[in-house]
Design a protein around this motif. Structure first.
Motif, PDB file in Angstrom:
ATOM      1  N   ASN A 190       0.715  -1.203   0.021  1.00  0.00           N
ATOM      2  CA  ASN A 190      -0.080   0.019   0.047  1.00  0.00           C
ATOM      3  C   ASN A 190       0.913   1.351   0.002  1.00  0.00           C
ATOM      4  OD1 ASN A 190      -2.948  -0.760   0.100  1.00  0.00           O
ATOM      5  ND2 ASN A 190      -2.244  -1.807   1.944  1.00  0.00           N
ATOM      6  N   PRO A 191       0.547   2.312  -0.869  1.00  0.00           N
ATOM      7  CA  PRO A 191       1.404   3.480  -0.935  1.00  0.00           C
ATOM      8  C   PRO A 191       1.286   4.353   0.417  1.00  0.00           C
ATOM      9  CG  PRO A 191      -0.641   3.995  -2.234  1.00  0.00           C
ATOM     10  CD  PRO A 191      -0.697   2.274  -1.631  1.00  0.00           C
ATOM     11  N   LEU A 217       4.619  -1.031  -7.035  1.00  0.00           N
ATOM     12  CA  LEU A 217       5.379  -1.256  -5.598  1.00  0.00           C
ATOM     13  C   LEU A 217       6.053  -2.450  -5.623  1.00  0.00           C
ATOM     14  CD1 LEU A 217       2.781   0.218  -3.225  1.00  0.00           C
ATOM     15  CD2 LEU A 217       5.028   1.445  -3.891  1.00  0.00           C
ATOM     16  N   LEU A 218       5.574  -3.599  -6.076  1.00  0.00           N
ATOM     17  CA  LEU A 218       6.300  -4.762  -5.975  1.00  0.00           C
ATOM     18  C   LEU A 218       7.393  -4.726  -7.066  1.00  0.00           C
ATOM     19  CD1 LEU A 218       6.216  -7.893  -4.921  1.00  0.00           C
ATOM     20  CD2 LEU A 218       4.853  -8.272  -6.917  1.00  0.00           C
ATOM     21  N   ASP A 219       7.380  -4.022  -8.320  1.00  0.00           N
ATOM     22  CA  ASP A 219       8.517  -4.265  -9.061  1.00  0.00           C
ATOM     23  C   ASP A 219       9.512  -3.023  -8.969  1.00  0.00           C
ATOM     24  OD1 ASP A 219       7.274  -6.617 -10.142  1.00  0.00           O
ATOM     25  OD2 ASP A 219       6.315  -5.252 -11.713  1.00  0.00           O
ATOM     26  N   SER A 243       8.258  -6.454   7.179  1.00  0.00           N
ATOM     27  CA  SER A 243       7.766  -5.989   5.475  1.00  0.00           C
ATOM     28  C   SER A 243       8.078  -7.070   4.786  1.00  0.00           C
ATOM     29  CB  SER A 243       8.560  -4.540   5.402  1.00  0.00           C
ATOM     30  OG  SER A 243       9.785  -4.754   5.314  1.00  0.00           O
ATOM     31  N   ASP A 244       8.687  -8.138   5.068  1.00  0.00           N
ATOM     32  CA  ASP A 244       9.026  -9.546   4.494  1.00  0.00           C
ATOM     33  C   ASP A 244       8.001 -10.234   4.038  1.00  0.00           C
ATOM     34  OD1 ASP A 244      10.523 -11.500   3.005  1.00  0.00           O
ATOM     35  OD2 ASP A 244      11.907 -11.746   4.656  1.00  0.00           O
ATOM     36  N   LEU A 245       7.609 -10.129   2.712  1.00  0.00           N
ATOM     37  CA  LEU A 245       6.352 -10.941   2.166  1.00  0.00           C
ATOM     38  C   LEU A 245       6.482 -12.268   1.906  1.00  0.00           C
ATOM     39  CD1 LEU A 245       5.559  -8.321  -0.877  1.00  0.00           C
ATOM     40  CD2 LEU A 245       3.903  -9.067   0.866  1.00  0.00           C
ATOM     41  N   LEU A 246       7.991 -12.753   2.063  1.00  0.00           N
ATOM     42  CA  LEU A 246       8.353 -14.039   1.714  1.00  0.00           C
ATOM     43  C   LEU A 246       8.440 -14.925   2.939  1.00  0.00           C
ATOM     44  CD1 LEU A 246      10.475 -14.170  -1.531  1.00  0.00           C
ATOM     45  CD2 LEU A 246       8.010 -14.375  -1.455  1.00  0.00           C
ATOM     46  N   ASN A 247       9.044 -14.182   4.046  1.00  0.00           N
ATOM     47  CA  ASN A 247       9.426 -14.955   5.278  1.00  0.00           C
ATOM     48  C   ASN A 247       8.827 -14.133   6.516  1.00  0.00           C
ATOM     49  OD1 ASN A 247      11.309 -16.417   3.707  1.00  0.00           O
ATOM     50  ND2 ASN A 247      12.671 -14.601   3.602  1.00  0.00           N
TER      51      ASN A 247
END
Length: 573
Positions: free
Chosen positions: A479-480, A524-526, A560-564
């Motif tokens: 989110n921005p 934001l992801l890229d 803020s880690d999306l994967l872990n």
């Protein structure tokens, strides 16, 4: 973790496989569970196989929910378990009747030497087919042995009859007393034979032919009886189930035939499915699979990456109604794009609604990327009881959909709500706040990732979030938000006593220059982050100060880690 004395002793016992013949013969049945756990924990597949092959109880449960940090069973141990179940079918010491492997699979690819859902499903089906083939071979050997034993008994009975006939003739001659008596009898027999020879020969011939015919008839009758009893035994044997196996099945186009054969062919092992996950299968194949599953044990269905369309899904949903315990339905990327109007689409939607309404025990509904703007009321209003888990990511929800959801029967009972990747603006914000107010006493998990929440929208939403005092997981990634908006979010999150996880977005100050004023989640992801770590260090330091001021630095995970970010953290801890 502190091990008990029993666990320490069990580890010592299973560590030396050369001593297994000694302790297996004398260990009490109460210690089998501890020994098996030690063999799984410390990867002793030979001990696993020997324990399971002679399992002394009727039920064996392996898998289930694992504690945080607990590794799944090793692949070799799982394979040894499955092979031992097949060997135990012919072992008189084995009492196993129910094997529960639900939750045994490991979907975390980072865990080495573990067995995933697809591999475990293929191995289970191979075990069922192997047991069926072994039992069939043993049954044929037993039948052939019985047939030979019957032929030998028949041959012995015929020999005994002939011997008795010979002995009877001899006894009649020996029993005559005196020479004159013998001579007179012989003379009488000779005269009689001379006088009646032609007629007597014909009579004896008829009797001989009648005897041969009688024996032939008896032989054919016994053969038919034997074949009929053999077929009956085959039929009865097909219906006998020695061990029932409960597991979660993962089926795709590569394993479809193996799973179908295991479910359709009867045998000593009967496979029951708790949770069914299907990928890349057509609607007719999924329908055939559902027709083979036992109806009493299916709890959930997860269909992914299958091009079903509205008509295919409308055809499948009524097939789920006969499963009385089904409470979870997940549909991920099933190609239900309703943004394009097509002929017959409305009728198929009505059929979908009726199909969902037929699922009387449904509690969890997850619809991912189905693109159903403006149709949420049509789908959910047919449900007879409220949902507890509702996940609607990438559904292109409109303000009308949110307005319905905030006033629906489901709102006060929601424990998990996922509205990620549905764009939220000022028109949908009042409905979202009303929805949170309805669910404030029950909501444990909320995900609003990639919803376009700016600082202004978030500040208007924070009072509603702070009232959700049962919330344990809050996800607001992609989110921005600025650093100032992020700190406001952290203060609100720290004020929720039950919260254990906050997944926050990287603030806009940490991105490389060039982002638009209101970037999307994909941007934001890229978009690359700044190489310098000064901005990230400043954000972490400010967040730590907020948590310390509220006394939440130990029991609240902020990342803020999306994967872990520890996705295995459960809401019931």
């Amino acid at each position: 973790m502190v091990l008990s004395l029993v666990n320490l002793c069990a580890l010592e016992v299973v560590s030396d496989h050369s001593s297994s013949p000694y302790w297996l013969s004398c260990v009490p049945r109460e210690l089998y569970r501890a020994l098996l756990d030690a063999a799984f924990t410390h990867c002793r597949p030979l001990a696993v196989g020997e324990l399971v092959q002679r399992w002394p109880e009727r039920t064996l449960t392996v898998g289930g929910s694992r504690k945080a940090g607990e590794c799944p069973p090793n692949r070799l141990c799982v394979q040894a378990l499955l092979l031992a179940v097949v060997r135990g079918l012919t072992d008189k010491r084995c009492c196993l009747q129910m094997l529960d492997l639900s939750g045994l699979q490991c979907e975390n690819g980072r865990v080495e030497d573990s067995m995933g859902g697809w591999s475990l499903s293929v191995a289970l089906c191979s075990m069922v087919l192997q047991a069926r083939a072994a039992a069939s071979r043993a049954h044929r050997r037993d039948g052939e042995r019985e047939r030979k034993r019957g032929l030998e008994a028949e041959r012995d009975r015929g020999t005994i009859k002939r011997d008795r006939g010979k002995v009877g003739c001899g006894n009649s001659g020996e029993g005559s007393q005196g020479g004159h008596g013998v001579e007179e009898v012989e003379k009488m027999e000779c005269k009689t034979n001379e006088r009646m020879l032609p007629e007597d020969e014909s009579v004896l011939g008829v009797r001989r032919r009648m005897e041969i015919q009688r024996r032939k008839t008896l032989s054919e009758g016994k053969s038919n009886t034997s074949s009929n009893s053999s077929r009956l035994c085959d039929q009865d044997w097909d219906e006998v189930v020695v061990v029932h196996v409960r597991a979660d099945l993962f089926v795709n186009s590569r394993s479809w035939e193996r799973v179908r054969d295991a479910l359709s062919q009867p045998g000593p092992l009967r496979l029951h499915c708790h949770y069914l996950r299907v990928e890349e299968l057509s609607a007719p194949s999924i329908a055939s699979l559902l027709g083979l599953l036992p109806q009493q044990n299916l709890l959930g269905v997860d269909i992914r990456y299958s091009s079903l369309g509205v008509s295919g899904l409308a055809m499948l949903l009524p097939l789920l109604a006969p499963f009385p315990q089904l409470h979870s339905l997940r549909l991920h990327y099933c190609n239900l794009d309703l943004q394009r109007t097509q002929p017959g689409q409305q009728g198929a939607l009505q059929d979908m609604s009726k199909g969902l309404g037929s699922l009387k025990k449904l509690k969890r509904l997850c619809l991912t990327a189905l693109r159903l703007p403006g149709h949420l009321r049509l789908l959910l209003s047919s449900l007879s009881q409220p949902l507890e888990v509702l996940k609607l990511p990438y559904l292109c929800l409109t303000s009308t959909d949110l307005a319905y959801l905030s006033c629906s029967q489901h709102a006060p009972f929601l424990r998990e709500l996922d509205l990620s990747e549905n764009w939220l603006d000022e028109s949908s914000l009042p409905s979202l706040r009303r929805l949170l107010a309805q669910a404030e006493n029950s909501l444990c998990q909320l995900s609003l990732c990639g919803c376009g929440l700016s600082d202004t929208l978030l500040s208007a939403l924070l009072p509603s979030l702070s009232s959700c005092q049962a919330l344990r997981r809050l996800r607001l990634a992609l989110n921005p938000l600025s650093r100032t908006g992020l700190l406001c979010l952290a203060r609100t999150a720290a004020g929720i006593p039950s919260l254990r996880l906050l997944l926050y977005p990287n603030p806009l100050e940490e991105y490389e220059p060039g982002l638009p004023a209101l970037p999307s989640s994909a941007q934001l992801l890229d978009w690359p982050l700044l190489e310098e770590s000064e901005g990230r260090d400043l954000t972490l330091r400010l967040l730590e100060e907020v948590l310390n001021l509220r006394g939440r630095s130990r029991d609240l995970l902020v990342t803020s880690d999306l994967l872990n970010y520890s996705p295995d953290l459960t809401v019931d801890e």
